[in-house]
Scaffold this motif. Structure first.
Motif, PDB file in Angstrom:
ATOM      1  N   ALA A   1      52.406  44.498  -5.407  1.00 14.74           N
ATOM      2  CA  ALA A   1      52.329  43.219  -4.701  1.00 14.74           C
ATOM      3  C   ALA A   1      52.719  42.122  -5.780  1.00 14.74           C
ATOM      4  O   ALA A   1      53.409  41.328  -5.374  1.00 14.74           O
ATOM      5  N   SER A   2      52.353  42.036  -7.125  1.00 15.34           N
ATOM      6  CA  SER A   2      52.701  40.787  -7.888  1.00 15.34           C
ATOM      7  C   SER A   2      54.348  41.051  -8.055  1.00 15.34           C
ATOM      8  O   SER A   2      55.059  39.879  -8.460  1.00 15.34           O
ATOM      9  N   ALA A   3      54.902  42.182  -8.182  1.00 17.03           N
ATOM     10  CA  ALA A   3      56.190  42.292  -8.295  1.00 17.03           C
ATOM     11  C   ALA A   3      57.077  41.491  -7.030  1.00 17.03           C
ATOM     12  O   ALA A   3      57.994  41.018  -7.176  1.00 17.03           O
ATOM     13  N   LEU A   4      56.426  41.701  -5.741  1.00 17.36           N
ATOM     14  CA  LEU A   4      56.909  41.261  -4.814  1.00 17.36           C
ATOM     15  C   LEU A   4      57.186  39.877  -4.752  1.00 17.36           C
ATOM     16  O   LEU A   4      58.212  39.034  -4.502  1.00 17.36           O
ATOM     17  N   ARG A   5      55.865  39.174  -5.169  1.00 12.34           N
ATOM     18  CA  ARG A   5      55.806  37.723  -5.298  1.00 12.34           C
ATOM     19  C   ARG A   5      56.836  37.355  -6.211  1.00 12.34           C
ATOM     20  O   ARG A   5      57.481  36.263  -6.331  1.00 12.34           O
ATOM     21  N   ASP A   6      56.910  38.019  -7.506  1.00  8.23           N
ATOM     22  CA  ASP A   6      57.719  37.477  -8.564  1.00  8.23           C
ATOM     23  C   ASP A   6      59.233  37.503  -8.244  1.00  8.23           C
ATOM     24  O   ASP A   6      60.005  36.389  -8.412  1.00  8.23           O
ATOM     25  N   MET A   7      59.681  38.377  -7.344  1.00 11.48           N
ATOM     26  CA  MET A   7      61.143  38.401  -6.748  1.00 11.48           C
ATOM     27  C   MET A   7      61.160  37.345  -6.081  1.00 11.48           C
ATOM     28  O   MET A   7      62.605  36.521  -5.915  1.00 11.48           O
ATOM     29  N   ASP A   8      60.395  37.002  -5.138  1.00 11.60           N
ATOM     30  CA  ASP A   8      60.673  36.118  -4.080  1.00 11.60           C
ATOM     31  C   ASP A   8      60.599  34.744  -5.039  1.00 11.60           C
ATOM     32  O   ASP A   8      61.442  34.119  -4.800  1.00 11.60           O
ATOM     33  N   ARG A   9      59.772  34.483  -5.759  1.00  5.74           N
ATOM     34  CA  ARG A   9      59.714  33.412  -6.386  1.00  5.74           C
ATOM     35  C   ARG A   9      61.080  33.043  -7.320  1.00  5.74           C
ATOM     36  O   ARG A   9      61.896  32.148  -7.372  1.00  5.74           O
ATOM     37  N   GLU A  10      61.496  33.930  -8.312  1.00  6.87           N
ATOM     38  CA  GLU A  10      62.907  33.988  -8.984  1.00  6.87           C
ATOM     39  C   GLU A  10      63.855  33.831  -8.191  1.00  6.87           C
ATOM     40  O   GLU A  10      64.783  33.007  -8.615  1.00  6.87           O
ATOM     41  N   PHE A  11      64.200  34.641  -7.014  1.00  8.33           N
ATOM     42  CA  PHE A  11      65.107  34.366  -6.398  1.00  8.33           C
ATOM     43  C   PHE A  11      65.384  33.113  -5.582  1.00  8.33           C
ATOM     44  O   PHE A  11      66.383  32.461  -5.594  1.00  8.33           O
ATOM     45  N   ARG A  12      64.267  32.349  -5.199  1.00  5.27           N
ATOM     46  CA  ARG A  12      64.232  31.069  -4.775  1.00  5.27           C
ATOM     47  C   ARG A  12      64.584  30.271  -5.840  1.00  5.27           C
ATOM     48  O   ARG A  12      65.386  29.092  -5.526  1.00  5.27           O
ATOM     49  N   ALA A  13      64.062  30.500  -7.149  1.00  4.24           N
ATOM     50  CA  ALA A  13      64.069  29.461  -8.164  1.00  4.24           C
ATOM     51  C   ALA A  13      65.660  29.267  -8.452  1.00  4.24           C
ATOM     52  O   ALA A  13      66.387  28.306  -8.766  1.00  4.24           O
ATOM     53  N   LEU A  14      66.463  30.576  -8.509  1.00  5.63           N
ATOM     54  CA  LEU A  14      67.802  30.736  -8.703  1.00  5.63           C
ATOM     55  C   LEU A  14      68.843  30.303  -7.712  1.00  5.63           C
ATOM     56  O   LEU A  14      69.715  29.586  -7.881  1.00  5.63           O
ATOM     57  N   PHE A  15      68.302  30.344  -6.541  1.00  4.56           N
ATOM     58  CA  PHE A  15      69.050  29.782  -5.200  1.00  4.56           C
ATOM     59  C   PHE A  15      68.117  29.117  -4.374  1.00  4.56           C
ATOM     60  O   PHE A  15      67.766  29.353  -3.331  1.00  4.56           O
ATOM     61  N   PRO A  16      67.839  27.806  -4.991  1.00  2.00           N
ATOM     62  CA  PRO A  16      66.858  26.863  -3.941  1.00  2.00           C
ATOM     63  C   PRO A  16      67.571  26.431  -2.787  1.00  2.00           C
ATOM     64  O   PRO A  16      66.634  26.047  -1.976  1.00  2.00           O
ATOM     65  N   GLN A  17      68.655  26.718  -2.691  1.00  3.78           N
ATOM     66  CA  GLN A  17      69.189  26.439  -1.159  1.00  3.78           C
ATOM     67  C   GLN A  17      68.329  27.355   0.086  1.00  3.78           C
ATOM     68  O   GLN A  17      68.523  26.969   1.142  1.00  3.78           O
ATOM     69  N   PHE A  18      67.937  28.364  -0.589  1.00  2.82           N
ATOM     70  CA  PHE A  18      67.063  29.452   0.343  1.00  2.82           C
ATOM     71  C   PHE A  18      65.438  28.766   0.303  1.00  2.82           C
ATOM     72  O   PHE A  18      64.978  29.106  -0.682  1.00  2.82           O
ATOM     73  N   GLU A  19      65.115  28.244   1.356  1.00  5.99           N
ATOM     74  CA  GLU A  19      63.635  27.694   1.152  1.00  5.99           C
ATOM     75  C   GLU A  19      62.567  28.827   1.354  1.00  5.99           C
ATOM     76  O   GLU A  19      61.790  29.011   0.659  1.00  5.99           O
ATOM     77  N   THR A  20      63.199  29.656   2.317  1.00  2.00           N
ATOM     78  CA  THR A  20      62.210  31.109   2.253  1.00  2.00           C
ATOM     79  C   THR A  20      63.384  32.321   2.115  1.00  2.00           C
ATOM     80  O   THR A  20      64.327  32.199   2.398  1.00  2.00           O
ATOM     81  N   VAL A  21      62.636  33.214   1.635  1.00  2.00           N
ATOM     82  CA  VAL A  21      63.623  34.541   1.411  1.00  2.00           C
ATOM     83  C   VAL A  21      62.757  35.526   2.335  1.00  2.00           C
ATOM     84  O   VAL A  21      61.965  35.900   2.245  1.00  2.00           O
ATOM     85  N   PRO A  22      63.541  35.821   3.367  1.00  2.00           N
ATOM     86  CA  PRO A  22      62.962  36.739   4.419  1.00  2.00           C
ATOM     87  C   PRO A  22      62.990  38.369   4.037  1.00  2.00           C
ATOM     88  O   PRO A  22      63.883  38.897   4.394  1.00  2.00           O
ATOM     89  N   LEU A  23      61.953  38.634   3.279  1.00  2.00           N
ATOM     90  CA  LEU A  23      61.654  39.894   2.837  1.00  2.00           C
ATOM     91  C   LEU A  23      61.315  40.680   4.067  1.00  2.00           C
ATOM     92  O   LEU A  23      60.521  40.676   4.728  1.00  2.00           O
ATOM     93  N   LYS A  24      62.154  41.779   4.308  1.00  2.00           N
ATOM     94  CA  LYS A  24      62.080  42.616   5.600  1.00  2.00           C
ATOM     95  C   LYS A  24      61.342  44.035   5.247  1.00  2.00           C
ATOM     96  O   LYS A  24      60.791  44.703   5.938  1.00  2.00           O
ATOM     97  N   LYS A  25      61.571  44.312   4.115  1.00  2.00           N
ATOM     98  CA  LYS A  25      61.060  45.929   3.553  1.00  2.00           C
ATOM     99  C   LYS A  25      60.423  45.792   1.895  1.00  2.00           C
ATOM    100  O   LYS A  25      61.263  45.036   1.278  1.00  2.00           O
ATOM    101  N   SER A  26      59.695  46.487   1.827  1.00  2.00           N
ATOM    102  CA  SER A  26      59.450  46.756   0.348  1.00  2.00           C
ATOM    103  C   SER A  26      59.063  48.130   0.248  1.00  2.00           C
ATOM    104  O   SER A  26      58.677  48.662   1.089  1.00  2.00           O
ATOM    105  N   TRP A  27      59.451  48.850  -1.195  1.00  2.00           N
ATOM    106  CA  TRP A  27      59.174  50.146  -1.362  1.00  2.00           C
ATOM    107  C   TRP A  27      59.117  50.221  -2.829  1.00  2.00           C
ATOM    108  O   TRP A  27      59.314  49.174  -3.482  1.00  2.00           O
ATOM    109  N   ALA A  28      58.714  51.391  -3.333  1.00  2.00           N
ATOM    110  CA  ALA A  28      58.749  51.565  -4.731  1.00  2.00           C
ATOM    111  C   ALA A  28      59.472  53.147  -4.959  1.00  2.00           C
ATOM    112  O   ALA A  28      59.110  53.968  -3.981  1.00  2.00           O
TER     113      ALA A  28
END
Ligand SMILES: Cc1cc2nc3c(=O)[nH]c(=O)nc-3n(C[C@H](O)[C@H](O)[C@H](O)COP(=O)(O)OP(=O)(O)OC[C@H]3O[C@@H](n4cnc5c(N)ncnc54)[C@H](O)[C@@H]3O)c2cc1C
Length: 448
Positions: free
Chosen positions: A345-372
């Motif tokens: 779960a924390s990795a998913l939060r990190d990627m959401d945060r980091e991707f938005r920080a790099l591309f702030p034009q995306f206010e939300t990042v619509p994650l539709k699936k996750s896996w490991a």
């Protein structure tokens, strides 16, 4: 993408009857096993491919889909160059769109130290005629103008490619079946059979196949399988988490990573994301057994791995997983048909945060699936591709250490020639099994 990640609920697609005999038996239906079988069948050799779950159900569908030359170990580079050529050919032959595209791979650097690391690879790339180049701050910003941050620079390889793993590897399996490979899903290999010290057959949960050649390409399960036959390899596996976004506007068509985030444009217009955070090692008996072999990797990247006290029940290095079984009893492989770890779960939060920080034009990042997935790792980050010294007729092809998808068809071609005793065309010394036991000092491959 609806049926991904693959689970046991997925219909069985390959259920050929178990043959009585086969010239070669390949154990494991990931990219390495599938392409090995394909290249053998093209030489008119009878091949049976056994998969305990579904084709590509573990690492070979769960990976990021990067087909990269960039950052490779010098011994892998010629094989991955061949693999790039083979991917193009095979994509044509599959008769299906596997999402193969040449959109490049780029690593971003924040420090001079990272740039110095890139410069080392640049020399290797140049020796092999690969189009890798270093970019300065301005060149990096020009390559990916949508980024909010400035970077010291980057390393980029425009000829690197991508494909959709969960489409590509099953498509390759269908191609292999068309070439005559007997593929049997839901059929674990339990044990090797030997006579006069060499391979004489493979015991499966459906019975025995007589053969004089077996290839163990069983990913994260390989060391467990081999150890039951007295062959010890220092392989461990680590969990890595991935997520897929819904389709989004394109900010870059290729694959990009820095130490915080990795992303790749997908064929369906979404991005596949991973965080730069550590992967997780579930500590079990093998982790203790092989700990000293992993010290150099640990010292090179002390925070690269988090340790969890015990693997879930049924995992290859779980404390309760049996290390020995008989050919006529259920083995650990059929008890866990598909390793399907929960994403962190924390990795998913990190990627959401980091991707938005790099591309702030995306206010939300619509994650539709996750896996490991459980990455099968070796202490020096390069695989074993070799004949097993202990058992004539046995070939080991494992430990791709997180970068076996892209090189897959190249390795498959190499392994098929190794089985046949043909000239390989590449130097496999670096991938020899004996490097872990003959007193060689371990040479760490790049973990770029
Ligand atoms: C999250 C993640 C991201 C990655 N990203 C990339 C990337 O971008 N690019 C890249 O090049 N690589 C990447 N990799 C690595 C790559 O996916 C693997 O190196 C590659 O898929 C390994 O292929 P394989 O055939 O060796 O093993 P696997 O794909 O793991 O296949 C082994 C198969 O053997 C089967 N099996 C095991 N034991 C038995 C048995 N006894 N009998 C029958 N069947 C058995 C298993 O069920 C499994 O399907 C990534 C891996 C992960 C997990």
């Amino acid at each position: 993408m609806t049926s991904f990640p693959f689970t046991e609920a997925m219909p069985i697609q390959f259920q050929a009857p178990l043959p009585k005999a086969s010239e070669v038996v390949v154990i494991g239906g990931g990219v390495i096993g599938v392409t090995t079988a394909l290249f053998l069948a093209r030489r008119k050799i009878s091949v049976t491919l056994l998969e305990k779950g579904r084709i590509a159900c573990e690492q070979s569908s769960r990976n990021w889909g990067w087909i990269r030359q960039q950052g490779r170990d010098a011994a892998e580079l010629p094989i991955v160059i061949e693999a790039q050529r083979l991917w193009r050919q095979l994509a044509e032959e599959c008769g299906q769109d596997i999402g193969l595209k040449q959109t490049g791979v780029t690593y971003l650097a924040r420090t001079d130290k990272e740039m110095a690391r890139f410069a080392k690879f640049l020399k290797i790339a140049e020796m092999h005629g690969v189009d890798t180049r270093l970019l300065d701050q301005g060149g990096t910003a020009k390559l990916i103008p949508a980024m909010s941050r400035t970077f010291k620079g980057a390393m980029t390889t425009p000829s690197d490619m991508r494909a959709e793993p969960w489409v590509a590897v099953p498509a390759l399996a269908r191609l292999a079946a068309r070439h005559g490979v007997t593929i049997i899903e839901n059929c674990a290999a339990r044990m090797l059979d030997t006579a006069a010290g060499r391979i004489s057959g493979v015991w499966t949960e459906q019975g025995r196949i007589a053969t004089s050649n077996a290839v163990v390409a069983s990913g994260a399960w390989t060391s467990l399988f081999l150890r039951a036959h007295g062959v010890s390899i220092p392989q461990l596996s680590v969990r890595a988490t991935v997520a897929a976004t819904a389709p989004m506007p394109e900010i870059h068509s290729g694959a990009v990573a820095d130490e915080h985030i990795a992303f790749r444009r997908r064929h369906d217009g979404g991005y596949t994301l991973a965080s730069g955070g550590a992967s997780q090692l579930y500590v079990g008996p093998d982790a203790f057994r092989h700990a000293t072999k992993y010290l150099p990797a640990l010292m090179a990247n002390p925070f690269g791995t988090h340790y969890l006290p015990a693997a879930p029940r049924g995992y290859p290095d779980s404390w309760s997983t049996p290390r020995r079984w008989n050919a006529d009893e259920q083995s650990p492989f059929e008890r866990m048909r598909i390793l399907n770890p929960a994403p962190k779960a924390s990795a998913l939060r990190d990627m959401d945060r980091e991707f938005r920080a790099l591309f702030p034009q995306f206010e939300t990042v619509p994650l539709k699936k996750s896996w490991a997935g459980m990455i099968d790792a070796m202490p020096d980050v390069v695989p074993i591709v070799d004949r097993a010294a202990e058992i004539p007729g046995l070939v080991i092809a494992t430990g791709m250490s997180g970068h076996g998808f892209g090189i897959g068809p190249g390795m498959g071609r190499v392994v098929s020639d190794l089985v046949q005793g043909n000239e390989i065309g590449h130097n496999l010394h670096r991938f020899r099994q004996s490097r872990f036991s003959d007193g060689s000092s371990l040479e760490l491959g790049p973990s770029l």
